[in-house]
Scaffold this motif. Structure first.
Motif, PDB file in Angstrom:
ATOM      1  N   GLU A  55     -37.165  22.068  -6.134  1.00 21.86           N
ATOM      2  CA  GLU A  55     -38.139  21.209  -5.854  1.00 21.86           C
ATOM      3  C   GLU A  55     -39.193  21.917  -4.748  1.00 21.86           C
ATOM      4  O   GLU A  55     -40.209  22.121  -4.903  1.00 21.86           O
ATOM      5  CB  GLU A  55     -37.868  19.876  -4.956  1.00 21.86           C
ATOM      6  CG  GLU A  55     -38.954  18.944  -4.715  1.00 21.86           C
ATOM      7  CD  GLU A  55     -38.480  17.853  -3.743  1.00 21.86           C
ATOM      8  OE1 GLU A  55     -39.497  17.244  -3.373  1.00 21.86           O
ATOM      9  OE2 GLU A  55     -37.366  17.697  -3.553  1.00 21.86           O
ATOM     10  N   ALA A  56     -38.617  22.619  -3.896  1.00 18.03           N
ATOM     11  CA  ALA A  56     -39.314  23.684  -3.244  1.00 18.03           C
ATOM     12  C   ALA A  56     -40.269  24.468  -3.653  1.00 18.03           C
ATOM     13  O   ALA A  56     -41.517  24.641  -3.323  1.00 18.03           O
ATOM     14  CB  ALA A  56     -38.232  24.287  -1.963  1.00 18.03           C
ATOM     15  N   ARG A  57     -39.525  25.078  -4.692  1.00 17.28           N
ATOM     16  CA  ARG A  57     -40.416  26.294  -5.424  1.00 17.28           C
ATOM     17  C   ARG A  57     -41.461  25.525  -6.051  1.00 17.28           C
ATOM     18  O   ARG A  57     -42.532  26.052  -6.078  1.00 17.28           O
ATOM     19  CB  ARG A  57     -39.230  26.931  -6.296  1.00 17.28           C
ATOM     20  CG  ARG A  57     -40.062  27.749  -7.372  1.00 17.28           C
ATOM     21  CD  ARG A  57     -38.996  28.395  -8.117  1.00 17.28           C
ATOM     22  NE  ARG A  57     -39.551  28.690  -9.392  1.00 17.28           N
ATOM     23  CZ  ARG A  57     -38.663  29.173 -10.525  1.00 17.28           C
ATOM     24  NH1 ARG A  57     -37.325  29.122 -10.262  1.00 17.28           N
ATOM     25  NH2 ARG A  57     -38.993  29.256 -11.796  1.00 17.28           N
ATOM     26  N   ARG A  77     -50.984  19.196   1.090  1.00 18.46           N
ATOM     27  CA  ARG A  77     -49.774  18.133   1.070  1.00 18.46           C
ATOM     28  C   ARG A  77     -48.338  18.986   0.346  1.00 18.46           C
ATOM     29  O   ARG A  77     -47.524  18.795   1.096  1.00 18.46           O
ATOM     30  CB  ARG A  77     -50.252  16.715   0.306  1.00 18.46           C
ATOM     31  CG  ARG A  77     -49.294  15.749   0.393  1.00 18.46           C
ATOM     32  CD  ARG A  77     -49.956  14.396  -0.288  1.00 18.46           C
ATOM     33  NE  ARG A  77     -50.548  14.568  -1.503  1.00 18.46           N
ATOM     34  CZ  ARG A  77     -51.845  14.536  -2.043  1.00 18.46           C
ATOM     35  NH1 ARG A  77     -52.697  14.504  -0.923  1.00 18.46           N
ATOM     36  NH2 ARG A  77     -52.233  14.864  -3.297  1.00 18.46           N
ATOM     37  N   GLN A  78     -48.840  19.358  -0.485  1.00 18.42           N
ATOM     38  CA  GLN A  78     -47.582  19.988  -1.361  1.00 18.42           C
ATOM     39  C   GLN A  78     -47.031  21.327  -0.530  1.00 18.42           C
ATOM     40  O   GLN A  78     -45.792  21.461  -0.585  1.00 18.42           O
ATOM     41  CB  GLN A  78     -47.876  20.574  -2.934  1.00 18.42           C
ATOM     42  CG  GLN A  78     -48.592  19.551  -3.723  1.00 18.42           C
ATOM     43  CD  GLN A  78     -47.471  18.429  -3.943  1.00 18.42           C
ATOM     44  OE1 GLN A  78     -46.104  18.634  -4.097  1.00 18.42           O
ATOM     45  NE2 GLN A  78     -47.841  17.282  -4.150  1.00 18.42           N
ATOM     46  N   LEU A  79     -48.023  22.077  -0.011  1.00 16.65           N
ATOM     47  CA  LEU A  79     -47.354  23.079   0.690  1.00 16.65           C
ATOM     48  C   LEU A  79     -46.643  22.796   1.957  1.00 16.65           C
ATOM     49  O   LEU A  79     -45.494  23.175   2.355  1.00 16.65           O
ATOM     50  CB  LEU A  79     -48.658  24.051   1.322  1.00 16.65           C
ATOM     51  CG  LEU A  79     -49.216  24.924   0.054  1.00 16.65           C
ATOM     52  CD1 LEU A  79     -50.561  25.399   0.655  1.00 16.65           C
ATOM     53  CD2 LEU A  79     -48.239  26.005  -0.577  1.00 16.65           C
ATOM     54  N   ASN A  80     -47.139  21.739   2.805  1.00 18.53           N
ATOM     55  CA  ASN A  80     -46.354  21.079   3.761  1.00 18.53           C
ATOM     56  C   ASN A  80     -44.872  20.830   3.454  1.00 18.53           C
ATOM     57  O   ASN A  80     -43.836  20.588   4.091  1.00 18.53           O
ATOM     58  CB  ASN A  80     -47.117  20.019   4.412  1.00 18.53           C
ATOM     59  CG  ASN A  80     -48.217  20.468   5.373  1.00 18.53           C
ATOM     60  OD1 ASN A  80     -47.871  21.393   6.267  1.00 18.53           O
ATOM     61  ND2 ASN A  80     -49.432  20.104   5.302  1.00 18.53           N
ATOM     62  N   ALA A  81     -44.946  19.941   2.017  1.00 19.13           N
ATOM     63  CA  ALA A  81     -43.540  19.269   1.829  1.00 19.13           C
ATOM     64  C   ALA A  81     -42.749  20.704   1.186  1.00 19.13           C
ATOM     65  O   ALA A  81     -41.449  20.313   1.537  1.00 19.13           O
ATOM     66  CB  ALA A  81     -43.856  18.531   0.366  1.00 19.13           C
ATOM     67  N   ALA A  82     -43.423  21.599   0.627  1.00 18.37           N
ATOM     68  CA  ALA A  82     -42.592  22.494   0.448  1.00 18.37           C
ATOM     69  C   ALA A  82     -41.740  23.554   1.826  1.00 18.37           C
ATOM     70  O   ALA A  82     -40.745  23.729   1.584  1.00 18.37           O
ATOM     71  CB  ALA A  82     -43.199  23.821  -0.370  1.00 18.37           C
ATOM     72  N   ILE A  83     -42.760  23.464   2.609  1.00 17.32           N
ATOM     73  CA  ILE A  83     -42.086  24.048   4.049  1.00 17.32           C
ATOM     74  C   ILE A  83     -41.145  23.207   4.469  1.00 17.32           C
ATOM     75  O   ILE A  83     -40.130  24.057   4.960  1.00 17.32           O
ATOM     76  CB  ILE A  83     -43.486  23.978   4.982  1.00 17.32           C
ATOM     77  CG1 ILE A  83     -44.400  25.178   4.707  1.00 17.32           C
ATOM     78  CG2 ILE A  83     -42.760  24.366   6.414  1.00 17.32           C
ATOM     79  CD1 ILE A  83     -45.760  25.046   5.536  1.00 17.32           C
ATOM     80  N   LYS A  84     -41.101  22.034   4.576  1.00 15.59           N
ATOM     81  CA  LYS A  84     -39.784  21.253   5.050  1.00 15.59           C
ATOM     82  C   LYS A  84     -38.529  21.524   4.062  1.00 15.59           C
ATOM     83  O   LYS A  84     -37.410  21.672   4.786  1.00 15.59           O
ATOM     84  CB  LYS A  84     -40.281  19.715   4.884  1.00 15.59           C
ATOM     85  CG  LYS A  84     -41.340  19.167   6.107  1.00 15.59           C
ATOM     86  CD  LYS A  84     -41.830  17.782   6.029  1.00 15.59           C
ATOM     87  CE  LYS A  84     -42.788  17.349   7.040  1.00 15.59           C
ATOM     88  NZ  LYS A  84     -43.392  15.965   6.686  1.00 15.59           N
ATOM     89  N   ALA A  88     -35.245  23.168   5.295  1.00 12.19           N
ATOM     90  CA  ALA A  88     -33.987  22.542   4.930  1.00 12.19           C
ATOM     91  C   ALA A  88     -32.706  23.522   4.347  1.00 12.19           C
ATOM     92  O   ALA A  88     -31.656  23.442   4.420  1.00 12.19           O
ATOM     93  CB  ALA A  88     -33.966  21.250   4.151  1.00 12.19           C
ATOM     94  N   GLU A  89     -33.486  24.409   3.421  1.00 19.16           N
ATOM     95  CA  GLU A  89     -32.467  25.457   2.731  1.00 19.16           C
ATOM     96  C   GLU A  89     -32.567  26.594   3.483  1.00 19.16           C
ATOM     97  O   GLU A  89     -31.900  27.632   2.989  1.00 19.16           O
ATOM     98  CB  GLU A  89     -33.352  25.708   1.376  1.00 19.16           C
ATOM     99  CG  GLU A  89     -33.361  24.486   0.364  1.00 19.16           C
ATOM    100  CD  GLU A  89     -32.146  24.606  -0.319  1.00 19.16           C
ATOM    101  OE1 GLU A  89     -31.408  25.441  -0.981  1.00 19.16           O
ATOM    102  OE2 GLU A  89     -31.331  23.488  -0.287  1.00 19.16           O
ATOM    103  N   GLN A  90     -32.903  26.767   4.626  1.00 22.05           N
ATOM    104  CA  GLN A  90     -32.808  27.992   5.423  1.00 22.05           C
ATOM    105  C   GLN A  90     -33.385  29.205   5.000  1.00 22.05           C
ATOM    106  O   GLN A  90     -33.131  30.219   5.197  1.00 22.05           O
ATOM    107  CB  GLN A  90     -31.511  28.194   5.893  1.00 22.05           C
ATOM    108  CG  GLN A  90     -30.917  26.909   6.848  1.00 22.05           C
ATOM    109  CD  GLN A  90     -29.317  27.416   7.436  1.00 22.05           C
ATOM    110  OE1 GLN A  90     -28.967  28.145   6.807  1.00 22.05           O
ATOM    111  NE2 GLN A  90     -28.800  26.702   8.452  1.00 22.05           N
ATOM    112  N   ASN A  91     -34.566  28.983   4.075  1.00 23.03           N
ATOM    113  CA  ASN A  91     -35.234  30.145   3.419  1.00 23.03           C
ATOM    114  C   ASN A  91     -36.507  30.316   4.428  1.00 23.03           C
ATOM    115  O   ASN A  91     -37.493  29.832   3.670  1.00 23.03           O
ATOM    116  CB  ASN A  91     -35.542  29.783   1.979  1.00 23.03           C
ATOM    117  CG  ASN A  91     -36.229  30.960   1.318  1.00 23.03           C
ATOM    118  OD1 ASN A  91     -36.557  31.981   1.851  1.00 23.03           O
ATOM    119  ND2 ASN A  91     -36.067  30.891  -0.212  1.00 23.03           N
TER     120      ASN A  91
END
Length: 565
Positions: A55-57, A77-84, A88-91
């Motif tokens: 989902e992050a990718r 909106r999508q970039l901020n969601a990807a950051i979170k 959470a994945e510690q990437n």
């Protein structure tokens, strides 16, 4: 094999991942509308399936795609969601890359303070990476923000950035830095220094013409390649050096076309160019693998180091040959200009249109002279006139009693054709005189039917020859038409409801040719074309074509066995 529910979930997982891979390929190919639709559909699927990394990718690339097509709020909106999700994945590297994208958005919107905060946050993470592209990406965004903020440290920052990008063989970043330095010098009134930077940037394009698939430049890479030519053209025009201005303008548009038509060149430089291109492709493939990895891997870094050394060696050999006056592809220059002028003679004039923003200008070559006419029309008004003209022509398709309206439709079309004549031909009328015209279009002018432009009671084609060319250099290389026999012709005709008379068209053409083979109706297939085209001197398609300006790769021709892209 598990329960039925588990099998169904496994199928959904694989289906979603396959769609994500397809979307990523579309994004790589700049088919942004298709990519956008898939990311929009598949991102919520990964959320439901609790596949956080996927989902992050998906959301990160969703945001990048939205940015490409101008949907800024969706991109943020999508970039901020990807950051979170990445955090959470510690990437942290991937999260920082998304922050850099957000920094660019804020900088483009004019909020340099917010952009600087985002860039600083991302830079602190990416500078710890052993991937040099990640470090360069952070430094480039910081340099851009400094430039837009008129920060005094920008010149020093850019100089260090260019040097570092050169040491890692990152040509796209080097050229971006050189272009930025050129703009900075122009802003400070140091035109000679600006010219030097833009000439270095253009020289890189001349030496390394193949684009790099770096994500940081996927949106603006062509603009970076063209910018030095455009600025060198503008500087020469401002100084009244119209010959130099024409040469730079022509080099920006003719290079790849002219090179593809020319068999000239020595084997050595061409082999080196191929070798260099291969090393660069391999290096960027490895970088992309490293960019997509959850962490830096030692094996990839070793391969990258070896690829960088091979690229550096090949580049030095290329530069050595270039320095001895044997460039792999000779660029259009003074000799090329004289060749064009010589072929024009006294009976023809060449008009090469230019586009700067919305403003149309024109170079006119006639009787050995080069003139420039700036601001003769706007691209938007010519585009509007073309849309109106096409509406008049397409009106003929509707209704059974069209003949009753033909005179009215023609009168309206003539008004539009006369309007375009006043905009595009009248300002240069004295310069072209009564000569035949070679027209090199730009922007909306590609759709202008010059032969049909009207002055009072006469169309332009009634008073002079009118021909078109993609560039002056390409036109100069074309054969002059003498002694070119058409011993074998292939005529292909497939009618559909939109163009029912193509077989009549082909029959008329066949009468003009001594030896022609015709494929029509159910025989007008793509396989038939492939079987016969190799021995044909002339190939004529009479069929329906579909051009997709939003998706050029899916433009197509309609043949008996379907639409051929």
């Amino acid at each position: 094999f598990g329960t039925r529910r588990q099998r169904q979930m496994c199928i959904r997982d694989r289906s979603a991942i396959a769609e994500l891979e397809i979307a990523d390929i579309y994004l790589e190919l700049n088919l942004t509308n298709q990519a956008f639709d898939i990311y929009k559909r598949v991102s919520p699927v990964f959320k439901r399936l609790r596949m956080r990394a996927e989902e992050a990718r998906s959301r990160a690339n969703f945001g990048r795609t939205a940015l490409k097509i101008g949907k800024l709020s969706a991109a943020k909106r999508q970039l901020n969601a990807a950051i979170k999700l990445y955090e959470a994945e510690q990437n942290n590297f991937a999260a920082a890359a998304c922050r850099l994208e957000l920094a660019r958005i804020e900088s483009d919107a004019g909020d340099q303070s917010a952009a600087a905060m985002l860039a600083a946050s991302a830079s602190g993470v990416l500078k710890k990476s052993e991937n040099p592209r990640r470090r360069l990406a952070a430094e480039w965004v910081e340099a851009e923000i400094m430039l837009r903020s008129a920060d005094r440290r920008a010149r020093k920052k850019l100089a260090a950035f260019i040097e570092k990008a050169e040491s890692h063989g990152q040509v796209a970043y080097v050229q971006a830095g050189l272009n930025a330095m050129g703009r900075l010098e122009m802003r400070s009134g140091r035109n000679a220094d600006a010219r030097s930077y833009f000439e270095r940037s253009a020289a890189m394009v001349e030496m390394m013409r193949s684009p790099l698939p770096a994500e940081e430049f996927s949106l603006a890479f062509m603009a970076e390649r063209i910018e030095p030519y455009r600025e060198l053209t503008n500087l020469a025009i401002a100084e009244g050096r119209f010959r130099d201005a024409f040469i730079w303008n022509e080099r920006s548009r003719s290079r790849s076309l002219a090179d593809s038509m020319s068999a000239k060149g020595t084997a050595g430089p061409n082999l080196l160019a191929t070798e260099t291109h291969r090393h660069r492709e391999e290096l960027n493939r490895l970088y992309k693998l490293l960019d997509s990895a959850a962490g830096d891997t030692e094996s990839l870094k070793r391969k990258i180091g070896a690829a960088e050394r091979k690229l550096a060696t090949a580049t030095r050999r290329m530069n050595s040959i270039s320095g001895n006056g044997h460039s792999p592809q000779a660029a259009f220059g003074k000799a090329g200009l004289e060749a064009v002028i010589g072929r024009l003679g006294s009976g023809r004039a060449l008009v090469e249109f230019t586009l700067s923003g919305d403003e149309i200008g024109a170079f006119v070559l006639a009787d050995g002279e080069v003139e420039f006419f700036g601001g003769i029309a706007s691209n938007s008004e010519i585009a509007a006139a073309i849309r109106s003209l096409r509406f008049q022509f397409e009106s003929l398709k509707y209704g059974q009693n069209v003949d009753a309206f033909t005179a009215s439709l023609r009168k309206k079309a003539d008004v539009l054709l006369a309007r375009m004549y006043e905009k595009l031909v009248r300002p240069i009328r004295d310069a072209i005189g009564d000569r035949g015209l070679v027209v090199v279009p730009a922007g909306a002018i590609h759709l202008v039917p010059f032969h049909a432009l009207k002055e009072e009671k006469r169309y332009l084609i009634e008073e002079r020859e009118v021909v078109y060319a993609p560039s002056a250099a390409v036109w100069e290389r074309l054969p002059n038409g003498e002694g070119n026999g058409l011993d074998n012709a292939l005529l292909i005709a497939f009618a559909d409801e939109k163009i029912p008379l193509v077989e009549s068209e082909v029959a008329a053409i066949r009468e003009m040719l001594s030896n022609a083979e015709t494929l029509s109706g159910k025989d007008a297939t793509f396989d038939g074309y492939l079987d016969r085209s190799g021995s044909a001197d002339l190939i004529h398609f009479a069929c329906h074509g579909s051009f997709r300006p939003d998706d050029p790769m899916n433009s197509s021709l309609h043949l008996a066995d379907g639409w051929v892209t």
